[in-house]
Design an enzyme around this catalytic site. Sequence first.
Site, PDB file in Angstrom:
ATOM      1  N   ASP A 207       0.856  -1.184   0.000  1.00  0.00           N
ATOM      2  CA  ASP A 207       0.000   0.000   0.000  1.00  0.00           C
ATOM      3  C   ASP A 207       0.901   1.245   0.000  1.00  0.00           C
ATOM      4  O   ASP A 207       1.641   1.476   0.960  1.00  0.00           O
ATOM      5  CB  ASP A 207      -0.887  -0.043   1.263  1.00  0.00           C
ATOM      6  CG  ASP A 207      -1.901   1.077   1.299  1.00  0.00           C
ATOM      7  OD1 ASP A 207      -1.983   1.852   0.328  1.00  0.00           O
ATOM      8  OD2 ASP A 207      -2.625   1.174   2.316  1.00  0.00           O
ATOM      9  N   LYS A 242      -2.384  12.038  -1.137  1.00  0.00           N
ATOM     10  CA  LYS A 242      -1.495  12.839  -0.301  1.00  0.00           C
ATOM     11  C   LYS A 242      -0.333  13.407  -1.110  1.00  0.00           C
ATOM     12  O   LYS A 242       0.003  14.579  -0.977  1.00  0.00           O
ATOM     13  CB  LYS A 242      -0.916  11.996   0.858  1.00  0.00           C
ATOM     14  CG  LYS A 242      -1.893  11.064   1.575  1.00  0.00           C
ATOM     15  CD  LYS A 242      -2.976  11.778   2.280  1.00  0.00           C
ATOM     16  CE  LYS A 242      -3.851  10.966   3.213  1.00  0.00           C
ATOM     17  NZ  LYS A 242      -4.570   9.818   2.782  1.00  0.00           N
TER      18      LYS A 242
HETATM   19  C1  LIG Z   1      -2.453   3.678   4.537  1.00  0.00           C
HETATM   20  C2  LIG Z   1      -3.468   4.228   3.597  1.00  0.00           C
HETATM   21  N1  LIG Z   1      -3.760   3.547   2.481  1.00  0.00           N
HETATM   22  C3  LIG Z   1      -4.659   3.984   1.594  1.00  0.00           C
HETATM   23  C4  LIG Z   1      -5.338   5.162   1.788  1.00  0.00           C
HETATM   24  C5  LIG Z   1      -6.378   5.543   0.758  1.00  0.00           C
HETATM   25  O1  LIG Z   1      -6.315   6.779   0.230  1.00  0.00           O
HETATM   26  P1  LIG Z   1      -7.368   7.364  -0.810  1.00  0.00           P
HETATM   27  O2  LIG Z   1      -8.423   6.352  -1.068  1.00  0.00           O
HETATM   28  O3  LIG Z   1      -7.912   8.589  -0.173  1.00  0.00           O
HETATM   29  O4  LIG Z   1      -6.568   7.652  -2.041  1.00  0.00           O
HETATM   30  C6  LIG Z   1      -5.074   5.918   2.940  1.00  0.00           C
HETATM   31  C7  LIG Z   1      -5.798   7.177   3.202  1.00  0.00           C
HETATM   32  O5  LIG Z   1      -5.752   7.757   4.225  1.00  0.00           O
HETATM   33  C8  LIG Z   1      -4.112   5.442   3.858  1.00  0.00           C
HETATM   34  O6  LIG Z   1      -3.803   6.103   4.973  1.00  0.00           O
END
Ligand SMILES: Cc1ncc(COP(=O)(O)O)c(C=O)c1O
Length: 407
Positions: A207, A242
């Site tokens: 991830d 982010k």
């Molecule tokens: C560890 C982690 N993985 C995945 C995500 C998913 O992010 P998004 O769906 O907002 O792109 C987040 C969001 O906070 C995260 O902290």
Amino acid sequence: MLEDLRQQPADPLLSVISMFAADSRPQRIDLGVGVYRDEAGRTPVMRAVKAAELRLLTEQATKSYVGPSGDLEFLERLRGLIFGAGSADDRLVGLQTPGGTGALRAAADLMARGGIEGIWVGRPTWANHDPVLVAAGLTVRDYAYFDPVSQSVDFAAMTAAFESAERGDAVLLQAACHNPTGADLSIDQWREIAEIVSRRGLVPLIDVAYQGLGASLDGDMAGARTVLAACGEALVAVSCSKSFGLYRERTGALFVLTASPASRPKVQSNMLAIARANYSMPPDHGAAVVRIILSDNGLTEDWSNELRSMCARIQGTRRQLARIGRLGPIDLSALGAQRGMFSLLPLNTEQIRILREEHAIYMAGSGRVNLAGLNAGDIDALVAGLTKVVAREDLRQPVDAVSLRPQ
Ligand SMILES: Cc1ncc(COP(=O)(O)O)c(C=O)c1O
């Protein structure tokens, strides 16, 4: 039919956010949110994103569908960022997804189609990991990742769990800036994980949600790349939320490393079928912005400079806190070695409540703090609040197991 539904629990972080919004004390500190904040408390649109959006506004010629794989040039450019310049792609399949969450869900669906039953998830982890994996039908197995007493990775527990996993089980690993602990593996530990994962035939799901906010764009992928180099098959879920500040544009990708180039078409057809059955086609805007930035040297440089300054701001805050050292059971010096926006403070529920009610310091119920929520003027107030709650005899209970459960 709807009358028989069971009420679902509200997201506990939302109540922290609304309590903060209702608090009128001038010195209040918000460490609860999950987004980057600058010194003035804003989550800005990055300069290169604005420039790319202006270009998109004048140059975009159609709003027709982008196709189920998404924007192919976005995927190609993002692949370079994740796997490194010059990385070979003859075993890789990419799929543009709605955010990192969409990538994790597509990964989980693909693993379920491939016959994987169990996935090992570190404790604690991001609040949405378990719901996404379980929704795809996978069985989540726990491994201890973080030791709240030493405030560092519990590597012995982690490797023991991986040694006990069944061949063919999946393991979820966060590439960098671990959410919620900030505790990342060292490069030597990543090498050891790569060896265990490959020897025991485990399938890594990596991830990547904070690339560039820990050390650097390449530095934050160095450990994960050692695992990818050692594995026959692997999945990488990427979030651009982010790193590009594109939270609401739902921009992400799933990259799947197949056992051989010959397996690619079959794997890709399954990824497309998963996308088709879930949301059909991905949203375009955020991926088009990332594509424009990454295919223009000037914009890429401006974006990476701004990302570097965001990273430096977080590191600066970490250094200031680390210099304070120990406050009872809280070792702030551990925060200096940790990476990214988050750290997990060893506080119990009562201490967290008193910090909120008596000191106007807001954090998640687990003790997770977003250090990007702190500006220079807040540090003294935070340290004063923490010093008071750890000194109070009546609040001295062990850190709840709560902090290690899914948050
Ligand atoms: C560890 C982690 N993985 C995945 C995500 C998913 O992010 P998004 O769906 O907002 O792109 C987040 C969001 O906070 C995260 O902290």
